[in-house]
Design an enzyme around this catalytic site. Structure first.
Site, short mmCIF file in Angstrom:
data_model
loop_
_atom_site.label_atom_id
_atom_site.label_comp_id
_atom_site.label_asym_id
_atom_site.label_seq_id
_atom_site.Cartn_x
_atom_site.Cartn_y
_atom_site.Cartn_z
N SER A 145 40.73 42.56 44.96
CA SER A 145 40.24 41.18 44.82
C SER A 145 40.00 40.55 46.19
CB SER A 145 41.26 40.33 44.07
OG SER A 145 40.83 38.99 44.02
N TYR A 158 49.78 37.42 43.42
CA TYR A 158 48.56 38.14 43.00
C TYR A 158 47.92 38.81 44.21
CZ TYR A 158 43.86 38.97 41.17
OH TYR A 158 42.67 39.56 40.81
#
Ligand code: NAP
Length: 248
Positions: A145, A158
């Site tokens: 990501s 995350y």
């Protein structure tokens, strides 16, 4: 279905194929002639996707997979080999994301992200690596990501799990030798249901708002994955970042 050199005939497993980016990757690769193994927990969604792929003239097999269970990843790889006699690409796309300030102390959410994003990736590599070594070829593609590249408040765990994947992938690339390829794809904001995993109402509302404004279609990530796979065997595309032009 139009076969594409470098993709056609390859046996490719995709984790998290039941929706969003994983579904788009499976659809595009199957359209280009790959034989796809569909892995995720929601078997009904996978069966529906397999039906659509077969309807369009492609080949797919469903392997119900929870990436937090090591044996399920072994089963995913075995499903491809049993059906087609080989296994060429593992796309580790399954992911969990719960965004919010560290002070929320969402320890359950932290554990889930570590289990899915880190351990799930490692279990997949552990299942596929011996097969790739035996065959003398193989390709690991991992969906990371932009959150790991551009750190911002609320994304601590995350982003950390995605960067664990980044670090691991680079070490894997260096260790596995010249017959196995390693690619990390880092998407920016993509129009999927991923925002639903965030429990913090304010953080989720903010993400939904920016998703409505700028998110790109999951097919953009699928094209990046296909680009890496279709290269000649001696070309290793290691890092791809794909984000909306409008993203900060
Ligand atoms: N959307 C974005 O803006 C964005 C941006 C950057 C990176 N990403 C990454 O893209 C990947 C795909 O997410 P998405 O955006 O396509 O969201 P999504 O539509 O919510 O897809 C997430 C997928 O992960 C699967 N999954 C979750 N936990 C799993 C588990 N324990 N075992 C197996 N599969 C599991 C889900 O399948 P089941 O629930 O059926 O198991 C689902 O197919 C993730 O790794 C995410 O971190 C997304």
């Amino acid at each position: 279905m139009t076969g594409a050199p470098g993709v056609e005939g390859k046996v490719v497993a995709v984790t998290g194929a039941s929706s969003g980016i994983g579904e788009a990757i499976a659809l595009l690769l199957a359209e280009r002639g790959a034989k796809v193994v569909l892995g995720a927990r929601r078997a009904d969604k996978l069966a529906d996707l397999a039906g659509r792929i077969e309807q369009a003239g492609g080949e797919a097999v469903v392997a119900e997979t929870d990436v937090t269970k090591r044996e399920d990843l072994v089963g995913l790889v075995a499903a491809g080999r049993e059906r087609w006699g080989r296994f060429d690409v593992l796309v580790s796309n399954a992911g969990a994301g719960s965004v919010g300030p560290i002070t929320d102390l969402d320890v359950d959410g932290w554990e889930l992200m570590v289990d899915v994003n880190v351990k799930g990736l490692l279990y997949g590599v552990a299942a596929a690596l011996p097969v790739f070594q035996e065959q003398g070829s193989g390709h690991f593609v991992t969906v990371l990501s932009v959150a790991g590249l551009q750190i911002s408040p609320g994304t601590a765990v995350y982003a950390a799990t995605k960067n664990a994947g980044r670090t691991f992938s680079e070490a894997l690339r260096q260790e596995v030798g010249d017959s196995i390829r390693v690619t990390a794809v880092s998407p920016g904001m993509v129009a999927t249901d991923f925002t639903q995993g965030t429990k913090n109402d304010e953080a989720r509302a903010q993400m939904e708002e920016s998703k409505d404004e700028i998110a790109i279609d999951p097919s953009a990530i699928a094209r990046a994955v296909a680009f890496a796979i279709e290269q000649p065997a001696d070309v290793d595309v290691n890092e791809i970042v794909v984000r909306p032009t409008a993203e900060d």
